[in-house]
Design a protein around this motif. Structure first.
Motif, PDB file in Angstrom:
ATOM      1  N   VAL A  35       0.852  -1.189   0.000  1.00  0.00           N
ATOM      2  CA  VAL A  35       0.000   0.000   0.000  1.00  0.00           C
ATOM      3  C   VAL A  35       0.889   1.240   0.000  1.00  0.00           C
ATOM      4  CG1 VAL A  35      -1.830   1.267   1.199  1.00  0.00           C
ATOM      5  CG2 VAL A  35      -1.756  -1.242   1.318  1.00  0.00           C
ATOM      6  N   PHE A  36       0.638   2.146  -0.939  1.00  0.00           N
ATOM      7  CA  PHE A  36       1.350   3.421  -0.984  1.00  0.00           C
ATOM      8  C   PHE A  36       0.325   4.549  -0.944  1.00  0.00           C
ATOM      9  CE2 PHE A  36       3.212   7.050  -3.239  1.00  0.00           C
ATOM     10  CZ  PHE A  36       4.367   7.238  -2.498  1.00  0.00           C
ATOM     11  N   VAL A  37       0.529   5.480  -0.017  1.00  0.00           N
ATOM     12  CA  VAL A  37      -0.396   6.604   0.160  1.00  0.00           C
ATOM     13  C   VAL A  37       0.383   7.909   0.043  1.00  0.00           C
ATOM     14  CG1 VAL A  37      -2.129   7.677   1.628  1.00  0.00           C
ATOM     15  CG2 VAL A  37      -1.747   5.212   1.770  1.00  0.00           C
ATOM     16  N   LYS A  38      -0.169   8.856  -0.685  1.00  0.00           N
ATOM     17  CA  LYS A  38       0.450  10.188  -0.803  1.00  0.00           C
ATOM     18  C   LYS A  38      -0.639  11.250  -0.742  1.00  0.00           C
ATOM     19  CE  LYS A  38       3.238  13.179  -3.811  1.00  0.00           C
ATOM     20  NZ  LYS A  38       2.216  14.238  -4.001  1.00  0.00           N
ATOM     21  N   ALA A  39      -0.376  12.289   0.043  1.00  0.00           N
ATOM     22  CA  ALA A  39      -1.277  13.442   0.111  1.00  0.00           C
ATOM     23  C   ALA A  39      -0.450  14.716   0.039  1.00  0.00           C
ATOM     24  CB  ALA A  39      -2.097  13.426   1.397  1.00  0.00           C
ATOM     25  N   THR A  40      -0.960  15.685  -0.699  1.00  0.00           N
ATOM     26  CA  THR A  40      -0.319  16.998  -0.772  1.00  0.00           C
ATOM     27  C   THR A  40      -1.246  18.017  -0.120  1.00  0.00           C
ATOM     28  OG1 THR A  40       0.816  16.435  -2.825  1.00  0.00           O
ATOM     29  CG2 THR A  40       0.615  18.767  -2.296  1.00  0.00           C
ATOM     30  N   PHE A  41      -0.700  18.792   0.804  1.00  0.00           N
ATOM     31  CA  PHE A  41      -1.461  19.823   1.504  1.00  0.00           C
ATOM     32  C   PHE A  41      -1.090  21.188   0.937  1.00  0.00           C
ATOM     33  CE2 PHE A  41      -1.035  16.222   4.301  1.00  0.00           C
ATOM     34  CZ  PHE A  41      -2.256  16.113   4.932  1.00  0.00           C
ATOM     35  N   LYS A  42      -2.106  22.008   0.672  1.00  0.00           N
ATOM     36  CA  LYS A  42      -1.894  23.382   0.196  1.00  0.00           C
ATOM     37  C   LYS A  42      -1.926  24.308   1.414  1.00  0.00           C
ATOM     38  CE  LYS A  42      -2.051  24.219  -3.755  1.00  0.00           C
ATOM     39  NZ  LYS A  42      -1.004  24.273  -4.815  1.00  0.00           N
ATOM     40  N   LEU A  43      -0.749  24.703   1.870  1.00  0.00           N
ATOM     41  CA  LEU A  43      -0.672  25.516   3.084  1.00  0.00           C
ATOM     42  C   LEU A  43      -0.829  26.998   2.765  1.00  0.00           C
ATOM     43  CD1 LEU A  43       2.261  23.775   5.005  1.00  0.00           C
ATOM     44  CD2 LEU A  43      -0.171  23.180   4.893  1.00  0.00           C
ATOM     45  N   PRO A  44      -1.548  27.731   3.608  1.00  0.00           N
ATOM     46  CA  PRO A  44      -1.731  29.169   3.382  1.00  0.00           C
ATOM     47  C   PRO A  44      -0.483  29.948   3.820  1.00  0.00           C
ATOM     48  CG  PRO A  44      -2.788  28.529   5.416  1.00  0.00           C
ATOM     49  CD  PRO A  44      -2.263  27.259   4.806  1.00  0.00           C
ATOM     50  N   ALA A  45      -0.466  31.220   3.474  1.00  0.00           N
ATOM     51  CA  ALA A  45       0.607  32.100   3.955  1.00  0.00           C
ATOM     52  C   ALA A  45       0.397  32.380   5.437  1.00  0.00           C
ATOM     53  CB  ALA A  45       0.604  33.395   3.147  1.00  0.00           C
ATOM     54  N   GLY A  46       1.449  32.658   6.144  1.00  0.00           N
ATOM     55  CA  GLY A  46       1.349  32.964   7.569  1.00  0.00           C
ATOM     56  C   GLY A  46       2.704  32.942   8.239  1.00  0.00           C
ATOM     57  N   ASN A  47       2.704  33.079   9.565  1.00  0.00           N
ATOM     58  CA  ASN A  47       3.973  33.035  10.301  1.00  0.00           C
ATOM     59  C   ASN A  47       3.936  32.040  11.454  1.00  0.00           C
ATOM     60  OD1 ASN A  47       2.287  34.383  12.063  1.00  0.00           O
ATOM     61  ND2 ASN A  47       3.259  36.400  11.740  1.00  0.00           N
ATOM     62  N   ASP A  48       2.893  31.200  11.519  1.00  0.00           N
ATOM     63  CA  ASP A  48       2.800  30.164  12.544  1.00  0.00           C
ATOM     64  C   ASP A  48       3.334  28.841  12.001  1.00  0.00           C
ATOM     65  OD1 ASP A  48       1.617  31.916  14.357  1.00  0.00           O
ATOM     66  OD2 ASP A  48      -0.395  31.485  13.588  1.00  0.00           O
ATOM     67  N   THR A  49       3.243  27.798  12.797  1.00  0.00           N
ATOM     68  CA  THR A  49       3.558  26.456  12.340  1.00  0.00           C
ATOM     69  C   THR A  49       2.265  25.657  12.226  1.00  0.00           C
ATOM     70  OG1 THR A  49       3.918  25.651  14.599  1.00  0.00           O
ATOM     71  CG2 THR A  49       5.849  26.471  13.397  1.00  0.00           C
TER      72      THR A  49
END
Length: 205
Positions: A113-127
């Motif tokens: 099983v191979f799983v991949k997800a890409t997250f689109k992170l917003p701009a900001g200054n936090d983690t």
């Protein structure tokens, strides 16, 4: 479209082969280091199972699912199950359940099983803490089987953050697989190229 799918298939075949080699080497090392008793279901077996794994021919049964951007009847919590739609299927030992969140098999055996997800992170200054998790459902319970984590520093501009993992496991017809993601609302559902997907290949009995 067919050309894109073909190229993706070749890339996935390479990834699956690498996953198979690494996981098999780990299994051999674990089983040769000390004897273990394993429950029925995921990941169980003995050194004889590993030997049988290498000797048995592949069934060539595979399933490729891409995440759908249109979840059905789900409360959109931060950590939740991803829903899928079928893209490629070879032979019929695996299927997507009606709720589109779980995958079952009709034939017991070893599966990569191979799983991949890409997250689109917003701009900001936090983690931001990201999580991708494979859940394995037995008849009586559901366990976390594999996962990937990352803590990303947000930047002045948006960024892509991919997470992925692969695992070799043994499945029985009553078992189910599902994928949890956090932050689910940030998952990228792009179709070209496919950014979030799961692929499963049956390797041996």
């Amino acid at each position: 479209m067919a050309h894109d799918i073909c190229l993706t298939g070749f890339r996935l075949a390479g990834l699956v082969l690498a996953a198979l080699i690494v996981n098999a080497a780990c299994l051999i090392w674990i089983y040769s280091a000390k004897p273990v008793e394993s429950p029925s279901g995921a990941g169980g077996g003995s050194i004889h199972d590993v030997v049988k794994f290498f000797r048995s021919p592949s069934s060539n049964s595979s399933l490729f699912l891409k995440a759908t951007a249109h979840p059905t009847n789900q409360i959109f919590t931060e950590l939740g199950e991803l829903e899928w739609e079928e893209e490629i299927k070879e032979m019929g030992s695996m299927f997507l359940t009606k709720n589109r969140t779980h995958i079952q098999v009709t034939v017991a055996g070893w599966y990569v099983v191979f799983v991949k997800a890409t997250f689109k992170l917003p701009a900001g200054n936090d983690t931001m803490d990201l999580r991708l998790q494979l859940d394995f459902t037995y008849r009586e319970r559901t366990d976390q089987f594999a996962s990937a984590f990352d803590t990303r520093q947000l930047l002045e501009e948006g960024q892509d953050a991919p997470l992925s993992f692969f695992v070799l496991l043994r499945m029985e017809p009553e078992n189910k697989l599902s994928v949890m993601a956090s932050h689910r609302k940030l998952v990228d559902y792009a179709r070209r190229p496919v950014s979030t997907f799961i692929t499963i290949v049956r390797c041996s009995d």
